[in-house]
Motif scaffolding. Structure first.
Motif, mmCIF file in Angstrom:
data_model
loop_
_atom_site.group_PDB
_atom_site.id
_atom_site.type_symbol
_atom_site.label_atom_id
_atom_site.label_comp_id
_atom_site.label_asym_id
_atom_site.label_seq_id
_atom_site.Cartn_x
_atom_site.Cartn_y
_atom_site.Cartn_z
ATOM 1 N N VAL A 18 36.817 48.359 14.853
ATOM 2 C CA VAL A 18 37.127 48.026 16.316
ATOM 3 C C VAL A 18 36.454 48.629 17.605
ATOM 4 O O VAL A 18 35.687 49.395 16.845
ATOM 5 C CB VAL A 18 38.578 49.052 16.019
ATOM 6 N N GLN A 19 36.572 48.051 18.150
ATOM 7 C CA GLN A 19 35.836 49.088 19.705
ATOM 8 C C GLN A 19 35.443 50.026 20.247
ATOM 9 O O GLN A 19 37.079 50.504 19.664
ATOM 10 C CB GLN A 19 35.519 47.767 20.312
ATOM 11 N N GLY A 20 34.837 50.942 20.891
ATOM 12 C CA GLY A 20 35.391 52.289 22.048
ATOM 13 C C GLY A 20 36.760 51.786 21.959
ATOM 14 O O GLY A 20 36.406 50.993 22.806
ATOM 15 N N SER A 21 37.357 52.894 22.652
ATOM 16 C CA SER A 21 38.678 52.847 23.577
ATOM 17 C C SER A 21 37.818 52.678 24.596
ATOM 18 O O SER A 21 37.523 54.055 25.322
ATOM 19 C CB SER A 21 38.994 54.235 23.378
ATOM 20 N N LYS A 22 39.077 51.585 25.560
ATOM 21 C CA LYS A 22 38.743 51.327 26.866
ATOM 22 C C LYS A 22 39.467 52.912 27.127
ATOM 23 O O LYS A 22 38.701 52.996 28.845
ATOM 24 C CB LYS A 22 39.056 50.519 27.146
ATOM 25 N N ASN A 23 40.479 53.029 27.022
ATOM 26 C CA ASN A 23 41.496 54.330 28.479
ATOM 27 C C ASN A 23 41.355 55.443 27.274
ATOM 28 O O ASN A 23 41.522 56.480 28.447
ATOM 29 C CB ASN A 23 42.819 53.394 27.311
ATOM 30 N N ALA A 24 40.414 55.161 26.650
ATOM 31 C CA ALA A 24 39.657 57.064 26.999
ATOM 32 C C ALA A 24 38.790 56.958 26.663
ATOM 33 O O ALA A 24 38.528 58.072 27.721
ATOM 34 C CB ALA A 24 39.461 57.365 24.496
ATOM 35 N N ALA A 25 37.841 56.097 26.936
ATOM 36 C CA ALA A 25 36.594 56.215 27.613
ATOM 37 C C ALA A 25 36.545 56.571 29.821
ATOM 38 O O ALA A 25 35.850 57.247 30.358
ATOM 39 C CB ALA A 25 35.879 54.741 27.715
#
Ligand code: EPZ
Length: 429
Positions: A18-25
């Motif tokens: 799973v990719q890194g989180s857009k809404n965290a980044a």
């Protein structure tokens, strides 16, 4: 314009990371303004929204670049506090730079943010929170001017747990004299990861993940290395894809507890779910059962971002499933496209009733927004024949490589898109 060409019918099998989180980044990229030095971020997804955040940082005089999934920011030479409309309108998260600029410079000049059209999406709660901290904010149409002001600790009461307003309040409170308590705060995992980042800078901050976040003003450290957590909605997307097509998929490097509400409904629909702290396996076979009501709610309730995705998974289920969208006024924009595939969906106000059909047939569709576009791809994978999804760039704002992830699981689809200015090769179906 990006084009997704999908041939439905394949089961999904195998492993995916799973990719890194857009809404965290995105809020963390804004928070980098607080650091008068170098920040290195790991596992940052390669997305158009990340590109937009880096462009804002560079416009403000910072060094900001991405190499693979690493991002290097140096805000030591920050030289501006004005963000032009052309940059603000690219995404919703541009508004979080307001709190970050107030914390670092004491002022900001910006305009209303962009982002998926899911309803009105005002920023009144953001402005309420910042004014409680002493910000002197003038609004003129779409323009927002925060005049120089000394911020002081306050007790902020949010009438709704807005994710963005909580993030803006946290960032501005870092520079306020004294202690700030944010009551009625959003509890999303992205609030917890922002708290972890700010703690890495030396902040005395606690309570993230609960409805009360407490922050004391502090002097940030001048360097930090931080790893972005997994994207819970990207994880939810892939499990819904398996449910839609049937198959046996293992997702690694994710925290299934962060999308447990989605897994709960997939389990109710007849999928077999097995999970550990950093992975989840889903098995789906035959027609799913109808479920509901699926009522979207602030975390830890069912995430609004997964509503289109779960809907796509249920289009061929037995019986009728009911959705109630309580977060955004206009978040069934994917429905007309799903109906073009033959789905039986009835929308009345905030409620959508999905009566499962035996078969869906491919059609030419137009992506309406980020998660609605992803839902069209999932539905196309479970339809007979070929589905085309024309996309003005919504999907690539939030998914690093949805095409690659699905193809690696056996899906039959091809993506032609403008990728960082380079036309991606269109692989054969
Ligand atoms: C964040 O948006 C996410 N975006 C959204 O994900 C997500 O759907 C949303 O939170 C809810 O979980 C990012 O994190 C970048 P809100 P945000 O403020 O912060 C109303 C995706 O697909 N509201 O919690 O904008 C608002 O209109 C995106 O990745 C006000 O009325 O969400 C909405 O109805 C889509 N006044 C509700 O609150 C305000 O000042 C939730 O908004 C702010 C919000």
């Amino acid at each position: 314009m990006d084009l997704w060409r999908i041939r439905g019918g394949a089961r999904l099998e195998g492993d995916s990371v799973v990719q890194g989180s857009k809404n965290a980044a995105l809020p963390i990229l804004a928070a980098c303004l607080l650091c008068p030095g170098r920040v290195e971020l790991l596992r940052v997804p390669r997305l158009r929204d990340v590109d937009a955040a880096l462009e804002i940082l560079r416009h403000l005089g910072c060094r900001a670049e991405q190499e693979g999934d690493r991002v290097y920011i140096d805000a030591s030479r920050l030289s501006g506090s004005v963000i032009p409309r052309s940059l603000m309108e690219k995404m919703r998260s541009s508004v979080i730079f307001m709190g970050a600029l107030l914390a670092r410079t004491g002022q900001a000049s910006l305009s209303m943010p962009g982002g998926c059209r899911l309803g009105k999406r005002p920023i009144d709660l953001h402005l309420l929170a910042l004014r409680e901290l002493g910000a002197r904010i003038e609004e003129a149409g779409e323009e927002i001017l925060c005049r120089p002001a000394l911020l002081r600790g306050a007790e902020i009461r949010l009438p709704f747990p807005s994710v963005g307003a909580t993030e803006n309040a946290m960032l501005a409170a870092c520079a306020a004299r004294g202690e700030t308590r944010i009551l009625g705060a959003a509890r999303e995992p992205e609030i917890v990861s922002l708290q972890a980042f700010l703690r890495g800078l030396g902040a005395r901050i606690s309570g993230a993940g609960t409805d009360t976040v407490t922050v004391s003003g502090f002097r940030p450290r001048d360097s930090l290395r931080f790893r972005i957590p997994a994207d819970r909605i990207a994880g939810a997307t892939l499990v819904c894809a398996c449910a839609a097509c049937g198959g046996d998929v293992l997702l690694r490097n994710c925290d299934p507890r962060q999308f447990s509400a989605v897994l709960h409904f997939l389990n109710d629909a007849g999928c077999v779910i097995m999970q550990k702290h950093d992975r989840v396996r889903i098995k789906a076979a035959g027609r799913l059962c109808s479920i509901g009501p699926v009522v979207t709610a602030p975390y830890p309730g069912f995430p609004t971002d997964a509503q289109p995705l779960l809907m796509a998974a249920l289009l061929r289920s037995e019986g009728e499933s009911v959705f109630r969208e309580t977060i955004f006024e206009d978040r069934y924009r994917q429905v007309p496209a799903l109906q073009k595939l033959g789905a039986q969906i009835r929308v009345q106000g905030r409620e959508a009733r999905v009566r499962g059909v035996k078969r869906l047939r491919g059609a030419a569709l137009e992506a309406t927004d980020l998660r609605g576009g992803a839902a069209m791809i999932l539905a196309g994978l479970s339809a007979e024949g070929e589905t085309l999804v024309r996309d003005a760039g919504h999907i690539r704002r939030g998914y690093e490589d949805l095409n690659g992830s699905l193809r690696s699981l056996g899906a039959c689809l091809m993506y032609e898109g403008e990728e960082h200015g380079i036309i991606q090769n269109s692989e054969a179906l």
